[in-house]
Structure formats: structure tokens, C-alpha cells
Design a protein around this motif. Sequence first.
Motif, PDB file in Angstrom:
ATOM      1  N   LEU A  31      -8.821 -16.441  -6.339  1.00  0.00           N
ATOM      2  CA  LEU A  31      -9.065 -15.484  -7.422  1.00  0.00           C
ATOM      3  C   LEU A  31      -9.234 -14.061  -6.878  1.00  0.00           C
ATOM      4  CD1 LEU A  31      -9.618 -14.980 -10.426  1.00  0.00           C
ATOM      5  CD2 LEU A  31     -12.033 -15.518  -9.985  1.00  0.00           C
ATOM      6  N   ILE A  32      -9.913 -13.926  -5.749  1.00  0.00           N
ATOM      7  CA  ILE A  32     -10.118 -12.606  -5.149  1.00  0.00           C
ATOM      8  C   ILE A  32      -8.787 -11.964  -4.778  1.00  0.00           C
ATOM      9  CG2 ILE A  32     -10.949 -11.463  -3.045  1.00  0.00           C
ATOM     10  CD1 ILE A  32     -13.418 -13.328  -3.219  1.00  0.00           C
ATOM     11  N   TYR A  33      -7.903 -12.717  -4.124  1.00  0.00           N
ATOM     12  CA  TYR A  33      -6.630 -12.141  -3.685  1.00  0.00           C
ATOM     13  C   TYR A  33      -5.720 -11.806  -4.868  1.00  0.00           C
ATOM     14  CZ  TYR A  33      -7.780 -13.143   1.164  1.00  0.00           C
ATOM     15  OH  TYR A  33      -8.375 -13.155   2.394  1.00  0.00           O
ATOM     16  N   LEU A  34      -5.730 -12.645  -5.880  1.00  0.00           N
ATOM     17  CA  LEU A  34      -4.940 -12.344  -7.065  1.00  0.00           C
ATOM     18  C   LEU A  34      -5.473 -11.092  -7.754  1.00  0.00           C
ATOM     19  CD1 LEU A  34      -2.657 -13.173  -8.966  1.00  0.00           C
ATOM     20  CD2 LEU A  34      -4.318 -14.594 -10.212  1.00  0.00           C
ATOM     21  N   SER A  35      -6.785 -10.956  -7.810  1.00  0.00           N
ATOM     22  CA  SER A  35      -7.402  -9.774  -8.423  1.00  0.00           C
ATOM     23  C   SER A  35      -7.074  -8.517  -7.635  1.00  0.00           C
ATOM     24  CB  SER A  35      -8.922  -9.958  -8.512  1.00  0.00           C
ATOM     25  OG  SER A  35      -9.259 -11.071  -9.319  1.00  0.00           O
ATOM     26  N   ARG A  36      -7.022  -8.620  -6.304  1.00  0.00           N
ATOM     27  CA  ARG A  36      -6.620  -7.470  -5.490  1.00  0.00           C
ATOM     28  C   ARG A  36      -5.204  -7.012  -5.854  1.00  0.00           C
ATOM     29  NH1 ARG A  36      -8.056  -8.186   0.891  1.00  0.00           N
ATOM     30  NH2 ARG A  36     -10.332  -8.421   0.769  1.00  0.00           N
TER      31      ARG A  36
ATOM     32  N   ALA B   6       2.579  -7.884  -3.145  1.00  0.00           N
ATOM     33  CA  ALA B   6       3.261  -9.154  -2.882  1.00  0.00           C
ATOM     34  C   ALA B   6       2.415 -10.068  -1.996  1.00  0.00           C
ATOM     35  CB  ALA B   6       4.620  -8.884  -2.223  1.00  0.00           C
ATOM     36  N   LEU B   7       1.794  -9.507  -0.987  1.00  0.00           N
ATOM     37  CA  LEU B   7       0.968 -10.311  -0.090  1.00  0.00           C
ATOM     38  C   LEU B   7      -0.279 -10.854  -0.795  1.00  0.00           C
ATOM     39  CD1 LEU B   7       1.225  -8.187   3.169  1.00  0.00           C
ATOM     40  CD2 LEU B   7       2.064 -10.528   2.838  1.00  0.00           C
ATOM     41  N   GLY B   8      -0.830 -10.083  -1.734  1.00  0.00           N
ATOM     42  CA  GLY B   8      -1.978 -10.573  -2.491  1.00  0.00           C
ATOM     43  C   GLY B   8      -1.642 -11.829  -3.282  1.00  0.00           C
TER      44      GLY B   8
ATOM     45  N   VAL C  31      -3.637 -11.552   5.059  1.00  0.00           N
ATOM     46  CA  VAL C  31      -3.443 -10.624   3.942  1.00  0.00           C
ATOM     47  C   VAL C  31      -4.668  -9.736   3.758  1.00  0.00           C
ATOM     48  CG1 VAL C  31      -3.016 -10.451   1.463  1.00  0.00           C
ATOM     49  CG2 VAL C  31      -1.851 -12.206   2.821  1.00  0.00           C
ATOM     50  N   CYS C  32      -5.855 -10.316   3.917  1.00  0.00           N
ATOM     51  CA  CYS C  32      -7.077  -9.529   3.798  1.00  0.00           C
ATOM     52  C   CYS C  32      -7.057  -8.371   4.792  1.00  0.00           C
ATOM     53  CB  CYS C  32      -8.303 -10.407   4.040  1.00  0.00           C
ATOM     54  SG  CYS C  32      -9.880  -9.537   3.855  1.00  0.00           S
TER      55      CYS C  32
END
Length: 400
Positions: free
Chosen positions: A282-287, A376-378, A223-224
Motif C-alpha cells: 500500500l505504501i509503494y502504490l501510494s507513493r 513505474a517503479l512504485g 524502489v524505496c
Amino acid sequence: MGKRAWTIIICGALILAIGMGMRQNHGLFIEPMRMDLGWQLGVFAMALAVQNLMWGVAQPFAGALADKYGSRPVLLGGVFVYVLGLLGMAFPQGPMMLHMSAGVLVGLGVAAMGLPVVLGAVARMVSEEKRSTALGIASMGGSFGQFLFAPVSQGLINEYGWSIALTALAAIAALGVFLALQVNAKPNEEEFHPNQAAQTLSQAIHEAFGTNSYILLNLGFFVCGFHIAFIVTHLPMFLSTCNIAPEVGATALAVIGVSNMAGTYLAGVLGGKYSKKYLLSLIYLSRALAILVYMLMPVTVFSTLAFSVAMGALWLSTVPLTSGLVGVMFGTRYMGTLFAITLFTHQVGAFFGAWLGGYFFDLTGSFDGAWIASIALGVFSAVVHLPIKEVAVERATQAA
């Protein structure tokens, strides 16, 4: 950290600035090249998608070579191939040549100058207690390069045109030879995780793929790659569809770079104190939230720069945490190879991020589909990191 460690950290960071940082501004070249050459956006999107995929495919081999022979020869080879790719990109004779130069050669060059080789060298030079911070500092190099080369690239394009601009960047990239000569952290057979028995490279790879937490880490890093490749490739073009000047696209990429220098360093420091997997979640949700808010707001210069600050803080902050988790689970002996495999999944995501952005635009005249997929991927990645076990693999624990 001693003088030798700081030399490798700083030179490694500058190599990442030239390799990763410079290529993250290639999206600035798409519109002027498209206008001059008369090719569809999909041609350029595919070239950069191939670049990301080749980068990913070559990384495990680059990491394995660095684990066996040391980082210096791998980095030197990467600089040579990278410069050839930029020169070919500057004078493309057709779409196929663009795919070979901007795609294959640049991808191979960046792989050999990339995170597994540099971070593997850095990880070996510092203690486990300081490793997360050291990895964070070195990882900042890619962001510094993005910050530095975005205005430089746009200025060269405005003043001399895209072809001369790419030639100038190739000349700058050639300076990486002098930096590569300073980075030579060659592994020793004694480099094992605490209580870790000796193992071969094939045993290490087999162990990694038999570890569920490693598989989940790979899925999350996919995802990143999708997020980063989509934004650096298509944000300038997206802004032009919103009638915003090209210079704003360059400024946005530079802001992402400078914001991420702070974000990556902070992530490295926090990763030494708190759970790396929860920080990644947390980083991915914030993205996902940052992209959602940007899409719901009118696209203006202000909203774009605000989005760039937020996204930049979350940009490569995943790298010290993800590489740190690889070190926690498997030690540093084959970290270059194992983190390179993780980065392969990152680059598979990058392939789809770069390609699907162009595909959706050519199909619908809009980037909305790719933005929605990014949200969605985040959320998916935020969930995937939660079950990861942040401990050494059982073999290492049981070894005498």
C-alpha cells in the motif's frame, strides 16, 4: 520496555538523525556549489550516487561487525569517517575529491551509523510483540534529522556560504561520539528465533538467499532507495527550474522529515497488528499515486508542500516494516547483517535515483524521465510484495 531499552532507542534515533537525517539534506548544497565551482550537475549527482552505493556496499560488513562485536565500536568508527567526509566535502579541490569525500567517506560513515547497526541493537532489547513499535520509534530519528537539519543547513548556507555550513555540520556530527557510547547491545549466542537452531553467519546468509520472500523483499526495497535518493538529491534543483526559491526546497525537505516522523511511527504500530507485506504494498502504490498527482498539477509552493506531506508520510515508513519482516523470517541473531544486505539493494536503487536524475537533466534539461521512472517503479514494488510469505523460514519451524 525498560530504561536500558529506551536509552538505546533514543540514542540510536539521534545517531540516525545525525547520519541519515543530515545527509538527506545534501541536495541543498548542490546549486550553491555548482554556481561557485562551475561544475555540471552530473558531477554532484555522481558524488551523491557514489555515496549511496558505498553506503549500501558497506552496510552488510557494518551489520556483521555489529552482530559479532556489538554496536558501539562500529558506531564510533562511523562517526569518525563521517566527519572526515563532511570536512572533505567542505573544501573540494576537484571533482575526484568531491567523489571521495561526499561519496566514499560519507557513504562509509553513514553505513556504520545506519539502520542495520542501530535497529539490530534495538531489536535485541525488546520483545517480539513490541519490536515493530520500537523499530518505528528508532527509525523516526532519520526523519527528525532531516526535519531539523534542512532549515539549519539552508540558514548556514545563506548566512556563511556552503563551505562554512558543511564545516559546522561536521562539528555537530562529531557529537555522535557521546551518543554511540550509550548504544552497545552486544548479541548473545542464545539470541535465536523461537524454535530456531544455532547457525553460523554464512549459514544464515545462505538461508536468506535461498528464501524467495527475502529476494522479493530486496527487490521492493530497491524502489524505496530510488525514490528517496532522487527526491532528496534533486527536488531543490527541480524547484529552481520551476522558478521557486531555494528556501522552498529546504522547507519541503523539512516537511518530508516531520511528516515522516508520524508516518514511520504509525507504520511501526500498524506493523505490530496487521500484515507487514500488505502495508508495504500500500505504501509503494501510494507513493506512485502521490508522484503522479504532483506531476499532473502545476508546480507551485502549495503543491510542493502538499506533495511533501504525502511523500513524507510514506518516506521511511517502509523501514520498520521491512526490518520487521526480516526479523519474522529469520529472527534477531543475524538481523543486523541480513537487514544490511536488504539495505544494500535499497542503496543500489538510491545510486540510480541520484545518478539518473542528474543524467536525465544534463541530457534533456528536464527531470521528467526520472519522475516517470519513479511512478513505474512504485507500481512494480507494490506488486512485488504481494507474494511474500510473512512467516518464519521452514528451518526455524522444524528445528527442535
